[in-house]
Motif scaffolding. Structure first.
Motif, PDB file in Angstrom:
ATOM      1  N   VAL A   1       0.848  -1.194   0.000  1.00  0.00           N
ATOM      2  CA  VAL A   1       0.000   0.000   0.000  1.00  0.00           C
ATOM      3  C   VAL A   1       0.885   1.245   0.000  1.00  0.00           C
ATOM      4  O   VAL A   1       1.842   1.349   0.773  1.00  0.00           O
ATOM      5  CB  VAL A   1      -0.924   0.011   1.233  1.00  0.00           C
ATOM      6  N   LYS A   2       0.536   2.177  -0.874  1.00  0.00           N
ATOM      7  CA  LYS A   2       1.294   3.422  -0.981  1.00  0.00           C
ATOM      8  C   LYS A   2       0.968   4.335   0.201  1.00  0.00           C
ATOM      9  O   LYS A   2      -0.195   4.537   0.564  1.00  0.00           O
ATOM     10  CB  LYS A   2       0.946   4.131  -2.293  1.00  0.00           C
ATOM     11  N   VAL A   3       2.027   4.916   0.794  1.00  0.00           N
ATOM     12  CA  VAL A   3       1.867   5.839   1.921  1.00  0.00           C
ATOM     13  C   VAL A   3       2.534   7.167   1.565  1.00  0.00           C
ATOM     14  O   VAL A   3       3.771   7.280   1.599  1.00  0.00           O
ATOM     15  CB  VAL A   3       2.498   5.270   3.205  1.00  0.00           C
ATOM     16  N   PRO A   4       1.758   8.202   1.204  1.00  0.00           N
ATOM     17  CA  PRO A   4       2.344   9.531   0.964  1.00  0.00           C
ATOM     18  C   PRO A   4       2.765  10.136   2.309  1.00  0.00           C
ATOM     19  O   PRO A   4       1.958  10.246   3.235  1.00  0.00           O
ATOM     20  CB  PRO A   4       1.190  10.319   0.338  1.00  0.00           C
ATOM     21  N   PHE A   5       4.015  10.532   2.437  1.00  0.00           N
ATOM     22  CA  PHE A   5       4.523  11.013   3.715  1.00  0.00           C
ATOM     23  C   PHE A   5       3.752  12.234   4.234  1.00  0.00           C
ATOM     24  O   PHE A   5       3.505  12.364   5.430  1.00  0.00           O
ATOM     25  CB  PHE A   5       6.012  11.355   3.590  1.00  0.00           C
ATOM     26  N   GLU A   6       3.387  13.132   3.348  1.00  0.00           N
ATOM     27  CA  GLU A   6       2.690  14.359   3.771  1.00  0.00           C
ATOM     28  C   GLU A   6       1.363  14.055   4.455  1.00  0.00           C
ATOM     29  O   GLU A   6       0.901  14.824   5.291  1.00  0.00           O
ATOM     30  CB  GLU A   6       2.459  15.276   2.567  1.00  0.00           C
ATOM     31  N   GLU A   7       0.722  12.948   4.084  1.00  0.00           N
ATOM     32  CA  GLU A   7      -0.598  12.647   4.634  1.00  0.00           C
ATOM     33  C   GLU A   7      -0.534  11.965   6.000  1.00  0.00           C
ATOM     34  O   GLU A   7      -1.544  11.886   6.707  1.00  0.00           O
ATOM     35  CB  GLU A   7      -1.377  11.761   3.666  1.00  0.00           C
ATOM     36  N   VAL A   8       0.640  11.476   6.377  1.00  0.00           N
ATOM     37  CA  VAL A   8       0.767  10.773   7.655  1.00  0.00           C
ATOM     38  C   VAL A   8       0.734  11.775   8.796  1.00  0.00           C
ATOM     39  O   VAL A   8       1.481  12.762   8.805  1.00  0.00           O
ATOM     40  CB  VAL A   8       2.067   9.962   7.708  1.00  0.00           C
ATOM     41  N   ARG A   9      -0.159  11.533   9.777  1.00  0.00           N
ATOM     42  CA  ARG A   9      -0.208  12.366  10.978  1.00  0.00           C
ATOM     43  C   ARG A   9       0.782  11.854  12.013  1.00  0.00           C
ATOM     44  O   ARG A   9       1.618  12.588  12.512  1.00  0.00           O
ATOM     45  CB  ARG A   9      -1.612  12.365  11.573  1.00  0.00           C
ATOM     46  N   TYR A  10       0.659  10.574  12.331  1.00  0.00           N
ATOM     47  CA  TYR A  10       1.561   9.962  13.311  1.00  0.00           C
ATOM     48  C   TYR A  10       1.527   8.453  13.138  1.00  0.00           C
ATOM     49  O   TYR A  10       0.666   7.900  12.432  1.00  0.00           O
ATOM     50  CB  TYR A  10       1.167  10.338  14.748  1.00  0.00           C
ATOM     51  N   VAL A  11       2.492   7.798  13.767  1.00  0.00           N
ATOM     52  CA  VAL A  11       2.584   6.339  13.763  1.00  0.00           C
ATOM     53  C   VAL A  11       2.582   5.889  15.215  1.00  0.00           C
ATOM     54  O   VAL A  11       3.319   6.434  16.041  1.00  0.00           O
ATOM     55  CB  VAL A  11       3.868   5.858  13.063  1.00  0.00           C
ATOM     56  N   GLU A  12       1.748   4.900  15.506  1.00  0.00           N
ATOM     57  CA  GLU A  12       1.624   4.408  16.888  1.00  0.00           C
ATOM     58  C   GLU A  12       1.920   2.912  16.938  1.00  0.00           C
ATOM     59  O   GLU A  12       1.381   2.140  16.147  1.00  0.00           O
ATOM     60  CB  GLU A  12       0.219   4.676  17.434  1.00  0.00           C
ATOM     61  N   ALA A  13       2.771   2.515  17.859  1.00  0.00           N
ATOM     62  CA  ALA A  13       3.088   1.100  18.043  1.00  0.00           C
ATOM     63  C   ALA A  13       2.057   0.457  18.949  1.00  0.00           C
ATOM     64  O   ALA A  13       1.722   0.994  20.013  1.00  0.00           O
ATOM     65  CB  ALA A  13       4.475   0.949  18.661  1.00  0.00           C
TER      66      ALA A  13
END
Length: 242
Positions: A152-164
């Motif tokens: 799946v493509k992930v555009p960096f600008e659209e990412v808010r945060y990453v949670e483990a």
């Protein structure tokens, strides 16, 4: 397939000689651990951590001159940390420092082994994620992540945060969320450091999406994200330069 995990190098820090010996014996009886050193003070531990590769730090909380928690506040890139103490009262504060586990004296081998296995699982999951990762080329605006059997493509600008969350991470992009079997270390390696910063053992944030910061808490889209003590200095340095 990732290579088999080498024995984890352990540093044991405790000013109580008996407790130090007990942990050393536990390490000696655990096949996937190797004893890399022991010391009786956080000051000595800081020097060892500066000069030697350490995978797991077994760290006493209550020590003179510098406590275990004081030591954690000074570390920019700490190893996996398992705290040791004679008092349960430190538990809440301990986990605010992003520790892996928390052992209360007297330590049984069974409880020690549970904590050690958490460290092994954390390292193994990094290795698997690293082997499966598809690295983004320099200056890329997106990457691909593996979701189930799809890329799946992930555009960096659209990412808010990453949670483990356990063995997975949640990549949050506005109203959408991807659940990926990987580690935070693998995400750090794939996402551009100019845009993203680790703020907690369980969170990586997009600096452009930070709305407010108050009481060591970041707010992004009404999500309150804690800043771990060991990440404070780097986070504020990055924000001041951004």
């Amino acid at each position: 397939m990732a290579e088999p995990t080498a024995p984890l190098r352990c540093l044991i820090v405790d000013d109580d000689p008996l407790a130090l010996q007990i942990v050393e014996n536990c390490v000696a009886n655990t096949t996937f651990l190797v004893h890399a050193g022991s010391c009786a003070s956080a000051i000595a531990a800081a020097e060892i951590l500066r000069t030697q590769p350490i995978d797991v730090l077994f760290l006493d909380v209550e020590m003179p001159a510098m406590s275990g928690l004081d030591l954690l506040r000074t570390l920019q890139n700490p190893p996996l940390v398992i705290l040791i103490t004679s008092s349960k009262s430190y538990a809440v504060e301990a986990f605010s420092h992003d520790v892996l586990d928390y052992l209360v004296k007297p330590i049984s081998y069974a409880r020690f082994l549970t904590a050690a296995r958490k460290a092994l699982e954390a390292v193994e999951s990094r290795a698997v994620a690293g082997a499966d990762a598809i690295a983004a080329p320099p200056n890329a605006e997106f990457t691909f992540v593996k979701v189930d059997n799809r890329l799946v493509k992930v555009p960096f600008e659209e990412v808010r945060y990453v949670e483990a969350l356990g063995d997975y991470v949640h990549i949050v992009m506005g109203q959408s969320k991807l659940i990926v079997y990987t580690t935070m270390r693998a995400v750090e390696d794939k996402f551009p450091a100019a845009l993203f910063v680790r703020v907690h053992r369980s969170f990586i944030v997009n600096l452009r999406r930070v709305q407010t910061i108050e009481d060591n808490t970041i707010v992004i889209d009404n999500k309150y994200i804690p800043i771990g003590q060991t990440y404070l200095r780097e986070v504020f340095q990055r924000l001041n330069k951004f």
